[in-house]
Design a protein around this motif. Structure first.
Motif, short mmCIF file in Angstrom:
data_model
loop_
_atom_site.label_atom_id
_atom_site.label_comp_id
_atom_site.label_asym_id
_atom_site.label_seq_id
_atom_site.Cartn_x
_atom_site.Cartn_y
_atom_site.Cartn_z
N ASN A 274 0.86 -1.18 0.00
CA ASN A 274 0.00 0.00 0.00
C ASN A 274 0.90 1.23 0.00
O ASN A 274 1.66 1.47 0.95
N LEU A 275 0.82 2.00 -1.08
CA LEU A 275 1.69 3.15 -1.24
C LEU A 275 1.20 4.34 -0.41
O LEU A 275 0.05 4.37 0.03
N ASP A 276 2.08 5.31 -0.22
CA ASP A 276 1.73 6.48 0.59
C ASP A 276 0.91 7.51 -0.17
O ASP A 276 0.27 8.35 0.44
N TYR A 277 0.99 7.44 -1.48
CA TYR A 277 0.25 8.43 -2.25
C TYR A 277 -0.23 7.84 -3.57
O TYR A 277 0.30 6.85 -4.07
N TYR A 278 -1.25 8.47 -4.10
CA TYR A 278 -1.90 8.07 -5.35
C TYR A 278 -1.09 8.57 -6.53
O TYR A 278 -0.63 7.79 -7.37
N TYR A 279 -0.87 9.87 -6.60
CA TYR A 279 -0.02 10.49 -7.61
C TYR A 279 0.68 11.70 -6.98
O TYR A 279 0.17 12.31 -6.04
N MET A 280 1.84 12.02 -7.54
CA MET A 280 2.48 13.29 -7.25
C MET A 280 2.54 14.08 -8.56
O MET A 280 2.82 13.52 -9.61
N PHE A 281 2.24 15.36 -8.46
CA PHE A 281 2.22 16.23 -9.63
C PHE A 281 3.23 17.36 -9.45
O PHE A 281 3.53 17.77 -8.33
N GLU A 282 3.73 17.85 -10.57
CA GLU A 282 4.50 19.08 -10.54
C GLU A 282 4.09 19.96 -11.70
O GLU A 282 4.28 19.60 -12.87
N ILE B 140 7.21 7.69 -7.09
CA ILE B 140 6.74 6.44 -7.67
C ILE B 140 5.75 6.68 -8.80
O ILE B 140 5.85 6.10 -9.88
N SER B 141 4.76 7.53 -8.56
CA SER B 141 3.78 7.89 -9.59
C SER B 141 3.83 9.40 -9.75
O SER B 141 3.42 10.13 -8.84
N PHE B 142 4.30 9.87 -10.88
CA PHE B 142 4.64 11.29 -11.03
C PHE B 142 4.19 11.80 -12.38
O PHE B 142 4.40 11.14 -13.41
N ILE B 143 3.54 12.95 -12.37
CA ILE B 143 3.13 13.63 -13.60
C ILE B 143 3.65 15.05 -13.54
O ILE B 143 3.43 15.76 -12.55
N PHE B 144 4.34 15.48 -14.59
CA PHE B 144 4.90 16.83 -14.61
C PHE B 144 4.70 17.48 -15.97
O PHE B 144 4.58 16.80 -16.99
N ASP B 145 4.67 18.81 -15.96
CA ASP B 145 4.52 19.51 -17.23
C ASP B 145 5.86 19.51 -17.97
O ASP B 145 6.93 19.45 -17.36
N SER B 146 5.79 19.55 -19.29
CA SER B 146 6.99 19.42 -20.10
C SER B 146 6.86 20.25 -21.38
O SER B 146 5.78 20.79 -21.68
N GLU B 147 7.94 20.30 -22.13
CA GLU B 147 7.87 20.87 -23.47
C GLU B 147 6.87 20.06 -24.29
O GLU B 147 6.74 18.85 -24.12
N LYS B 148 6.18 20.73 -25.19
CA LYS B 148 5.18 20.04 -25.99
C LYS B 148 5.82 19.03 -26.94
O LYS B 148 6.94 19.21 -27.39
#
Length: 494
Positions: free
Chosen positions: A83-91, A324-332
């Motif tokens: 069981n992970l500590d978080y669902y997603y991390m975003f930046e 572990i689960s990460f979503i970040f903004d990037s160059e298009k």
């Protein structure tokens, strides 16, 4: 002893086989691939393992019906759950936001970003708490439930149903745009495509927070292999590398199957546990219309399908600094005719059994729709162009990961790319989808298929496609239900 032939050796087919053996039938599971499991799978590339399915598994909480079913079919019995500590991390815009698997911590985190959105933050959390009460009934199919069974089920889940009904009518984009904070708007539009219902985000998050959405140690393929072993231990026949060409119907009754090599296998009952469209269009030659499913196929705009491009990497050495689960903004970047401006990563450091030769696998998933499937399907006709495009996309993702995590330079390499065409080719997945029809505010409401196709007796269809919201829980449940209905027809006491 009556004989059941089961087409498809994925989670639903293996479950049907297990219950067929338990209830005293002779059974054969026919799987076209060299390994069972269907879309619940993983594979090895360049000394690393790629888990191709489970990011979380609904039904990992003890003392729930679904957990008991997973144990009964051998999937979770005696298996540790992570069981992970978080669902997603975003930046976004340089700000990190962690969706902790704890409502209080999540509230504090979101308020730290935008206190002026407190009312909407509390509304989201309250809705998630309400939908926690919704559990998939797995003791028997709804068409076999008594009025008392239905009343008990309705009473147990009443608060959750109310929240699901309310928020099923709200799209992810609409809900996100209610936030005043541009960052929170981006976060809430990152979970799923804009037109999907926010209720799906709420249900997924609530499942994990409640402890009912953990991850089995060993990953997807290992789980499927345990089920295959369970089936064989009960005396079932699992035939791999065996493609079915046609389900044989005589006088309105399923009487067996014809294999690709021309062999005939007779049966008293047939269960088709493969992709529903493959069942209807290929195995049944398009001669039968499934009135329960056809409205979904006829309106894919409002009942969309979820597919993706999967890019896999292997990283040498320590990755403990990576989320572990990460979503970040990037160059298009461009992919299959659409412009993307974010990258998602899944780092498999949480399961040491999946770390091979000192290398940790990272996967990146880029969501794809049905139009993009058509692009990949056509591109696959030119193998060189198809391969080149996969390489280009992998390099684009790698470039953005390295920009964000420059310490990975020289330690990370591309090991594989899968596309919607891959899912169709290996799994028969309709439009390359790894899920059933998704919910939008204009969707046909939740399907509760009875497993029957009009005009065919002694036949059941099972799998994630016939039961909302799809996925592995629906596959295991409908696999069991198919055999229970056959037992009812044979007057076998359950």
């Amino acid at each position: 002893m009556k004989k059941i032939v089961i087409v498809g050796g994925g989670i639903s087919g293996l479950t049907s086989g297990i219950f067929a053996q338990k209830y005293g039938f002779e059974s054969i599971v026919l799987e076209k691939n060299s390994v069972a499991g269907g879309e619940c799978t993983g594979w090895d590339r360049q000394g690393s393992h790629i888990d191709g399915c489970v990011h979380w598994l609904t039904g990992t909480k003890k003392d729930t019906e679904l957990y008991d079913l997973w144990c009964e079919v051998g999937a979770l019995d005696g298996i540790d759950i992570i069981n992970l500590d978080y669902y997603y991390m975003f930046e976004y815009d340089g700000k990190k936001i962690c969706f902790y698997n704890d409502y209080n911590k999540l509230r504090e985190e979101l308020l730290s970003v935008s206190a002026e959105d407190s009312e909407l933050i509390d509304e989201f959390i309250s809705a998630c708490k309400a939908v926690e009460s919704i559990e998939m009934p797995t003791s028997k199919p709804m068409d076999m439930m008594s009025i008392i069974d239905m009343m008990k089920l309705g009473k147990k889940m009443m608060s959750g149903f109310g929240a699901m009904k309310k928020y099923s009518a709200v799209s992810c984009k609409e809900f996100a745009e209610r936030f005043k904070s541009p960052i929170l708007q981006k976060v809430f539009r990152s979970f799923m495509p804009d037109n999907y219902s926010i209720s799906q985000v709420m249900f997924s998050y609530a499942t994990i927070v409640s402890g009912n959405g953990g991850i089995p140690v060993g990953g997807s393929k290992a789980m499927a292999m345990r089920m295959a072993d369970k089936y064989k231990s009960l005396g079932g026949q699992l035939r791999l590398n065996t493609s079915v060409d046609e389900i044989i119907i005589k006088d309105g009754k399923a009487v067996g199957v014809k294999l690709q090599n021309g062999d005939i296998i007779d049966a008293d009952y047939v269960i088709s546990a493969c992709d529903a469209n493959v069942t209807l269009q290929k195995l049944l030659r398009g001669k039968y219309v499934d009135k329960q499913l056809q409205p979904y196929y006829d309106d894919l705009e409002n009942n969309p399908l979820q597919s993706n491009v999967l890019v896999a990497f292997a990283v040498d050495g320590d990755v403990s600094n990576l989320p572990i689960s990460f979503i970040f903004d990037s160059e298009k970047y461009e992919i299959a005719g659409k412009t993307e401006d974010r990258v998602g990563m899944r780092v498999y450091s949480y399961d040491k059994s999946l770390v091979k030769n000192g290398k940790t696998t990272i996967t990146s998933y880029i969501s794809q729709n049905t139009q993009q499937f058509d692009y990949w399907k056509k591109l696959y006709e030119n193998k060189e162009a198809y391969k080149a495009e996969k390489t280009r996309i992998a390099e684009e993702i790698l470039k953005r990961i390295l920009k964000h995590f420059p310490e990975l330079e020289g330690r990370i390499k591309i090991i594989d790319v899968a596309t919607p065409a891959t899912y169709e080719r290996y799994c028969g997945a309709y439009k390359g989808s790894w899920m059933s029809f998704m919910s939008t505010p204009k969707s046909k409401q939740s399907q509760g298929h009875n497993g029957k196709i009009d005009g065919i007796d002694n036949f059941q269809i099972s799998g994630q496609w016939i039961y909302s919201p799809g996925g592995l829980p629906c596959a295991v449940a409908t696999g069991k239900f198919a055999v229970q209905r056959i037992c009812k027809a044979e007057k076998i006491k359950l």
